[in-house]
Write a protein that holds these residues in place. Structure first.
Motif, mmCIF file in Angstrom:
data_model
loop_
_atom_site.group_PDB
_atom_site.id
_atom_site.type_symbol
_atom_site.label_atom_id
_atom_site.label_comp_id
_atom_site.label_asym_id
_atom_site.label_seq_id
_atom_site.Cartn_x
_atom_site.Cartn_y
_atom_site.Cartn_z
ATOM 1 N N GLY A 271 27.474 24.738 58.351
ATOM 2 C CA GLY A 271 28.670 25.243 59.019
ATOM 3 C C GLY A 271 29.342 26.391 58.295
ATOM 4 N N ALA A 272 28.887 26.684 57.067
ATOM 5 C CA ALA A 272 29.517 27.752 56.281
ATOM 6 C C ALA A 272 28.653 29.010 56.295
ATOM 7 C CB ALA A 272 29.728 27.307 54.841
ATOM 8 N N LEU A 273 29.304 30.152 56.274
ATOM 9 C CA LEU A 273 28.612 31.427 56.077
ATOM 10 C C LEU A 273 28.746 31.828 54.617
ATOM 11 C CD1 LEU A 273 29.793 33.561 59.164
ATOM 12 C CD2 LEU A 273 27.732 32.152 58.951
ATOM 13 N N GLY A 274 27.770 32.562 54.130
ATOM 14 C CA GLY A 274 27.843 33.127 52.792
ATOM 15 C C GLY A 274 27.564 34.616 52.893
ATOM 16 N N ILE A 275 28.509 35.427 52.438
ATOM 17 C CA ILE A 275 28.329 36.877 52.504
ATOM 18 C C ILE A 275 27.791 37.340 51.147
ATOM 19 C CG2 ILE A 275 29.354 39.065 53.208
ATOM 20 C CD1 ILE A 275 29.606 36.621 55.241
ATOM 21 N N GLU A 276 26.545 37.811 51.176
ATOM 22 C CA GLU A 276 25.855 38.193 49.944
ATOM 23 C C GLU A 276 25.879 39.711 49.793
ATOM 24 O OE1 GLU A 276 21.508 37.391 47.776
ATOM 25 O OE2 GLU A 276 21.669 37.350 49.963
ATOM 26 N N CYS A 277 26.079 40.152 48.560
ATOM 27 C CA CYS A 277 26.006 41.585 48.279
ATOM 28 C C CYS A 277 25.522 41.787 46.844
ATOM 29 C CB CYS A 277 27.348 42.276 48.517
ATOM 30 S SG CYS A 277 28.656 41.783 47.374
ATOM 31 N N ARG A 278 25.335 43.025 46.472
ATOM 32 C CA ARG A 278 24.958 43.319 45.086
ATOM 33 C C ARG A 278 26.149 43.014 44.179
ATOM 34 N NH1 ARG A 278 22.819 47.415 48.213
ATOM 35 N NH2 ARG A 278 24.691 48.691 47.894
ATOM 36 N N SER A 279 25.890 42.386 43.056
ATOM 37 C CA SER A 279 26.988 41.939 42.192
ATOM 38 C C SER A 279 27.734 43.088 41.527
ATOM 39 C CB SER A 279 26.483 40.949 41.135
ATOM 40 O OG SER A 279 25.317 41.414 40.515
ATOM 41 N N ASP A 280 27.168 44.300 41.583
ATOM 42 C CA ASP A 280 27.878 45.451 40.996
ATOM 43 C C ASP A 280 28.647 46.275 42.037
ATOM 44 O OD1 ASP A 280 25.813 46.652 42.372
ATOM 45 O OD2 ASP A 280 24.995 47.758 40.651
ATOM 46 N N ASP A 281 28.670 45.780 43.293
ATOM 47 C CA ASP A 281 29.374 46.518 44.351
ATOM 48 C C ASP A 281 30.838 46.066 44.387
ATOM 49 O OD1 ASP A 281 30.241 47.886 46.591
ATOM 50 O OD2 ASP A 281 28.461 47.437 47.791
ATOM 51 N N HIS A 282 31.608 46.507 43.425
ATOM 52 C CA HIS A 282 32.980 46.011 43.251
ATOM 53 C C HIS A 282 33.902 46.375 44.419
ATOM 54 C CE1 HIS A 282 31.664 44.851 39.317
ATOM 55 N NE2 HIS A 282 31.331 46.100 39.014
ATOM 56 N N GLU A 283 33.676 47.540 45.022
ATOM 57 C CA GLU A 283 34.502 47.941 46.168
ATOM 58 C C GLU A 283 34.338 46.952 47.318
ATOM 59 O OE1 GLU A 283 35.074 51.637 49.365
ATOM 60 O OE2 GLU A 283 33.350 51.646 48.013
ATOM 61 N N LEU A 284 33.086 46.608 47.643
ATOM 62 C CA LEU A 284 32.821 45.687 48.745
ATOM 63 C C LEU A 284 33.314 44.283 48.411
ATOM 64 C CD1 LEU A 284 31.636 45.002 51.479
ATOM 65 C CD2 LEU A 284 29.369 44.847 50.416
ATOM 66 N N ILE A 285 33.093 43.847 47.186
ATOM 67 C CA ILE A 285 33.531 42.505 46.783
ATOM 68 C C ILE A 285 35.046 42.361 46.975
ATOM 69 C CG2 ILE A 285 33.818 40.964 44.793
ATOM 70 C CD1 ILE A 285 31.032 42.008 43.833
ATOM 71 N N GLU A 286 35.784 43.392 46.627
ATOM 72 C CA GLU A 286 37.244 43.354 46.789
ATOM 73 C C GLU A 286 37.625 43.288 48.272
ATOM 74 O OE1 GLU A 286 41.177 46.038 45.745
ATOM 75 O OE2 GLU A 286 39.361 46.332 44.540
ATOM 76 N N ILE A 287 36.947 44.057 49.106
ATOM 77 C CA ILE A 287 37.211 44.047 50.554
ATOM 78 C C ILE A 287 36.947 42.655 51.131
ATOM 79 C CG2 ILE A 287 36.287 44.881 52.770
ATOM 80 C CD1 ILE A 287 35.886 47.634 51.332
ATOM 81 N N LEU A 288 35.852 42.020 50.705
ATOM 82 C CA LEU A 288 35.456 40.724 51.254
ATOM 83 C C LEU A 288 36.447 39.610 50.908
ATOM 84 C CD1 LEU A 288 31.596 40.870 50.634
ATOM 85 C CD2 LEU A 288 32.770 41.019 52.841
ATOM 86 N N GLN A 289 37.228 39.811 49.854
ATOM 87 C CA GLN A 289 38.217 38.788 49.480
ATOM 88 C C GLN A 289 39.274 38.584 50.565
ATOM 89 O OE1 GLN A 289 38.001 36.643 46.683
ATOM 90 N NE2 GLN A 289 36.009 37.608 47.006
ATOM 91 N N SER A 290 39.428 39.565 51.444
ATOM 92 C CA SER A 290 40.443 39.457 52.502
ATOM 93 C C SER A 290 40.123 38.350 53.506
ATOM 94 C CB SER A 290 40.602 40.801 53.234
ATOM 95 O OG SER A 290 39.406 41.131 53.923
#
Length: 307
Positions: free
Chosen positions: A198-217
């Motif tokens: 039932g859960a989604l997991g959004i995976e990205c490159r661990s060095d993509d800090h801009e995207l990681i910050e956006i995904l926190q929303s």
């Protein structure tokens, strides 16, 4: 802000999940440009063999991670239950959005409840975990494997190939199916769901800090904690698609609990452990420790040795 590309499996459910997640993200970042790139995985190509026979975990992930390494895509929207519990170096699950219904849904011709199925009825599922639990509840039914998308499986049941099927409630709800098609939802404390179901997991490159910050929303801390406990248990027990294993974490009166399940495929034994601890990683290991003390690891070792 740069333009982002999402990698998604081609299946109707995967594409729907991706579009729904992008809509959610755009509520916080309305000007964000996001494309979807369809990626066909090994698990999508092999449709005539039971998943547990062709490698299980990672079947729906590897090609997508390759596209991320090659920078063809920036992120992937996975069903978290398809993601191996050990992440490869350079990748991270940066976001777990609010979890959809984690229960298993029981569908049958004429909406008959599971307990009322006639003896000898055939129940379709592609999950060893579901099959084992069904057989432990009723040894007078037959469990047969079924593959295909939701519509295909439902049609096979209506055509009489199966008397009933079990599907994840989350997939049905995301695809807009009405509750009317479901004969009953199994209680997750009694019929243990798959790890992170039932859960989604959004995976990205661990060095993509801009995207990681956006995904926190759109990140759900509570659901991330619960699925972390479940995945820690899976990791410790060396759970693969060849092993009927399940886990269900939730907060009860402010405390984090995890119920773990391990069974042999024939449903002849059942190990269930429920424990509480504030740290999800520790909790997964506590449940795993108790399972090992009870002898459940022997089931996994026997299954792994026979492969």
């Amino acid at each position: 802000m740069r333009k982002f590309t999402v990698g998604s499996r081609r299946s109707g459910l995967a594409m729907t999940q991706s579009k729904q997640f992008i809509e959610q993200l755009k509520k916080h970042y309305p000007d964000m440009e996001i494309d979807i790139k369809e990626i066909v995985t090994k698990g999508d190509r092999i449709v005539d063999v039971q998943l547990s026979k062709v490698g299980g975990k990672g079947l729906f992930v590897k090609e997508i991670e390759d596209a991320m390494i090659n920078r063809e895509i920036d992120m992937a929207i996975h069903s978290l239950k398809d993601v191996p519990s050990v992440m490869p170096e350079g990748f991270t699950i940066a976001c777990v959005p609010k979890r959809e219904d984690m229960r298993d849904a029981f569908l049958s011709n004429n909406n008959i409840l599971f307990k009322d199925l006639p003896s000898g009825s055939v129940v379709g599922t592609s999950s060893l975990r579901r099959g084992a639990q069904l057989l432990s509840m009723r040894d007078d039914i037959k469990v047969d494997w079924v593959r295909g998308n939701i519509d295909t499986r439902i049609q096979k049941m209506k055509d009489g190939k199966y008397d009933a099927i079990i599907l994840a409630a989350a997939g049905l709800k995301r695809m807009g199916w009405s509750d009317d098609i479901v004969a009953e939802y199994f209680d997750p404390e009694e019929f243990i769901p798959a790890i992170a179901q039932g859960a989604l997991g959004i995976e990205c490159r661990s060095d993509d800090h801009e995207l990681i910050e956006i995904l926190q929303s759109v990140h759900s801390t509570e659901d991330a904690i619960c699925t972390s406990a479940e995945r820690a248990f899976l990791r410790r027990m060396d759970g693969s698609c060849q092993v009927p294993i399940g886990g269900h974490a939730s907060y009860e009166d402010g405390e984090l609990y995890l119920t773990g399940l391990i069974m042999p495929e024939d449903g002849s034994e059942q190990y269930i452990v429920k424990k509480s601890h504030e740290d999800p990683e520790t909790l997964g290991n506590i449940v795993a420790d108790e399972m090992e003390r009870m002898g459940a690891k022997d089931i996994i070792d026997r299954i792994n040795e026979s492969l």
